[in-house]
Design an enzyme around this catalytic site. Structure first.
Site, PDB file in Angstrom:
ATOM      1  N   ARG A  26      -7.189   4.773  -4.364  1.00  0.00           N
ATOM      2  CA  ARG A  26      -7.892   4.615  -3.368  1.00  0.00           C
ATOM      3  C   ARG A  26      -9.029   6.172  -4.302  1.00  0.00           C
ATOM      4  NH1 ARG A  26      -7.109   5.246   1.343  1.00  0.00           N
ATOM      5  NH2 ARG A  26      -8.035   7.405   2.022  1.00  0.00           N
ATOM      6  N   ASP A  37      -9.330   9.699   3.626  1.00  0.00           N
ATOM      7  CA  ASP A  37      -9.182   8.575   4.433  1.00  0.00           C
ATOM      8  C   ASP A  37     -10.851   8.372   5.066  1.00  0.00           C
ATOM      9  OD1 ASP A  37      -7.119   7.764   4.168  1.00  0.00           O
ATOM     10  OD2 ASP A  37      -6.151   8.275   6.494  1.00  0.00           O
ATOM     11  N   LYS A  84       1.038  -1.038  -0.212  1.00  0.00           N
ATOM     12  CA  LYS A  84      -0.131   0.425   0.045  1.00  0.00           C
ATOM     13  C   LYS A  84       0.577   1.201   0.166  1.00  0.00           C
ATOM     14  CE  LYS A  84      -4.281   2.284   1.773  1.00  0.00           C
ATOM     15  NZ  LYS A  84      -5.121   2.292   2.538  1.00  0.00           N
ATOM     16  N   ASP A 117       1.410   5.178  -0.139  1.00  0.00           N
ATOM     17  CA  ASP A 117       0.560   6.227   0.620  1.00  0.00           C
ATOM     18  C   ASP A 117       0.901   7.657  -0.355  1.00  0.00           C
ATOM     19  OD1 ASP A 117      -1.652   8.126   2.129  1.00  0.00           O
ATOM     20  OD2 ASP A 117      -0.939   6.360   3.494  1.00  0.00           O
TER      21      ASP A 117
END
Ligand SMILES: *[C@@H]1O[C@H](CO)[C@@H](O)[C@H](O)[C@H]1NC(C)=O
Ligand SMILES: *[C@@H]1O[C@H](CO)[C@@H](O)[C@H](O)[C@H]1NC(C)=O
Ligand SMILES: *[C@@H]1O[C@H](CO)[C@@H](O)[C@H](O)[C@H]1NC(C)=O
Ligand SMILES: *[C@@H]1O[C@H](CO)[C@@H](O)[C@H](O)[C@H]1NC(C)=O
Ligand SMILES: *[C@@H]1O[C@H](CO)[C@@H](O)[C@H](O)[C@H]1NC(C)=O
Ligand SMILES: *[C@@H]1O[C@H](CO)[C@@H](O)[C@H](O)[C@H]1NC(C)=O
Length: 430
Positions: free
Chosen positions: A206, A210, A148, A150
């Site tokens: 994404r 969040d 993952k 970011d």
């Protein structure tokens, strides 16, 4: 049945790098319930719980504090595990995870890691920008199967799709160069429209800031109301806002490339059964658990093991649901109709009510699509049949569904199965 779904996915995953994530990835991630406070014991006891409770969600993906470069390896710049939290190193952890596989010839469980396309991770640990090759090679040498990646501390290197893509494409190439199939979960919060460039370099991206463990508390920390050209993705995004974001992006997703609506909050306590039982399966988001899997309530376990819902998410066609309409309710919120095409000429039909009151509606099955005149049997996937299996039959219909009442904050998820095609009783196999 969850076994079969997951195992078939794992078999595909084992077939080679380009075959990864033919259906949305499923797994577990520490972040939503543990934040930075993770260590070897937490990871391994959770992996054991996933096995013991038959979740078999393949592996997990770990965030924050999982890796820190220490001062001891300044010469190569290679990442080094936190020696206090992971005293046996991360290869040991990955080996232990892999050893939980239920069959010798299958990976069974996969191991994941977290880093950042910036100078630091969001929590201030070293990021991978400029270190892509050595970091990817190190992750591969540890036996990691999932990254993952970011977007914090990116030194302002965003603002156009090309600038954003370059940072992530570098890591994608570095992962490919390791020769190890590693699922690349891109996380830049939807900045610069990753759905337009990520499909060729990542397995999922994404689409929002969040998630927050809340259904519809909209606040300024997640300011955008539309995903298109959202300049400030923020965080603490309410779940229904993320579903709005997913609506225009359906066609961007498909086998090997998924819109990631962020990790699940099921089991973290902020929402009701109905609120948790919503749209992630229909929009084909990865299903990444974010709760403490060692200690779940019966209700949490019920939600996350609904095999009829999982079958929608893991449907082999990989066709993402589309929103047919969204009707504003005067007292607040809205009523939404979604359709998705599933294998064997079956359909998923979802009706979502974000308003404060129960809503009834009559749905003509041809709405927003071509005429469907066949006779279908309708199954309510959030209700159980007499045998205790998810997917209660509501009888047959042709043309229009029976009048549907959806409670406040409930999503009804139906599967419509052509009567002529019915060969099996278990709706999760149709
Ligand atoms: C898990 O599945 C196995 C095999 O089907 C079964 O024997 C066992 O009882 C299950 N365990 C739980 C906790 O459901
Ligand atoms: C590595 O770099 C850090 C920061 O510059 C420094 O404090 C540390 O002494 C260096 N370690 C070694 C072994 O050179
Ligand atoms: C990509 O990596 C190469 C070398 O690995 C480097 O020269 C280049 O600057 C990187 N590009 C970006 C956008 O980070
Ligand atoms: C499980 O959760 C409950 C409620 O949060 C808590 O009281 C209990 O200590 C937890 N048990 C374990 C083994 O973590
Ligand atoms: C649905 O259709 C039935 C039969 O025509 C009608 O009685 C009912 O009022 C309708 N419900 C709604 C919410 O329009
Ligand atoms: C679809 O239909 C075929 C033929 O009836 C059947 O073998 C298969 O199991 C069904 N389901 C899926 C998921 O392919």
């Amino acid at each position: 049945m969850i076994y079969l779904i997951l195992f078939s996915l794992i078999l595909k995953a084992a077939a080679g790098g380009n075959g990864l994530a033919m259906t949305p990835q499923m797994g577990w991630n520490t972040w939503n319930s543990f934040g930075c406070d993770i260590d070897e014991d937490l990871i391994l006891s959770s992996a054991q719980a996933i096995k013991d409770k038959n979740l078999t969600s393949f592996g997990y993906e770990c965030k924050y504090r999982y890796v820190q470069r220490t001062t001891s390896d300044n010469t190569t710049g290679a990442p080094v595990a936190d020696p206090v939290r992971f005293p046996n190193g991360l290869k040991h952890v990955a080996d232990q995870i892999h050893s939980l596989g239920l069959k010798a010839n299958l990976p069974g469980f996969i191991a994941g890691i977290y880093s950042d396309a910036g100078t630091f991770t969001c929590e201030g640990h070293f990021g991978s920008l400029g270190f892509e090759e050595i970091d990817a090679a190190t992750y591969a040498s540890w036996g990691m199967d999932y990254l993952k990646y970011d977007n914090c501390y990116n030194e302002g290197r965003e603002g156009t799709p090309l600038i954003s893509e370059e940072r992530y494409a570098n890591m994608s190439r570095a992962l490919d160069a390791t020769g190890r199939p590693i699922l690349f979960s891109l996380c830049n919060w939807g900045v610069d429209g990753p759905w337009n460039w990520a499909p060729t370099i990542a397995h999922s991206w994404r689409i929002s800031g969040d998630i927050m463990d809340n259904y519809d508390r909209f606040d300024d920390r997640c300011p955008c109301t539309s995903v298109i050209d959202c300049k400030l993705p923020g965080n603490n995004c309410a779940m229904t806002r993320i579903i709005d974001f997913a609506a225009p992006l359906s066609e961007k997703a498909g086998p090997g490339r998924w819109n990631d609506a962020d990790m699940l909050e099921v089991g973290n306590g902020g929402m009701t059964f109905d609120e948790y039982g919503t749209m992630w399966a229909v929009i084909k988001s990865p299903l990444i658990l974010g709760n403490d899997v060692r200690n779940m309530t019966a209700e949490t376990l019920e939600i996350i093991t609904n095999k009829a819902i999982i079958a929608v998410n893991q449907d082999p066609l990989g066709s993402t649901g589309i929103r047919v309409w969204k009707k504003t309710i005067p007292s607040g919120g809205d009523l939404q109709l979604w359709y998705g095409s599933l294998v064997n000429s079956t359909w998923v039909i979802a009706v979502m009510n974000t308003s404060p009151e129960d809503q009834s509606t009559n749905i003509t099955f041809s709405e927003g699509a071509t005429e469907r005149t066949q006779t279908y049997e309708l199954f309510d996937l959030w209700d159980k049949d007499d045998a205790g299996d998810w997917g209660k039959s509501l009888g047959t219909f042709s043309g229009s569904l029976p009048e549907t009442t959806v409670k406040s904050h409930q999503t009804k998820v139906f599967r419509a199965v052509p009567v002529s095609a019915q060969t099996k009783k278990d709706v999760s196999e149709l």
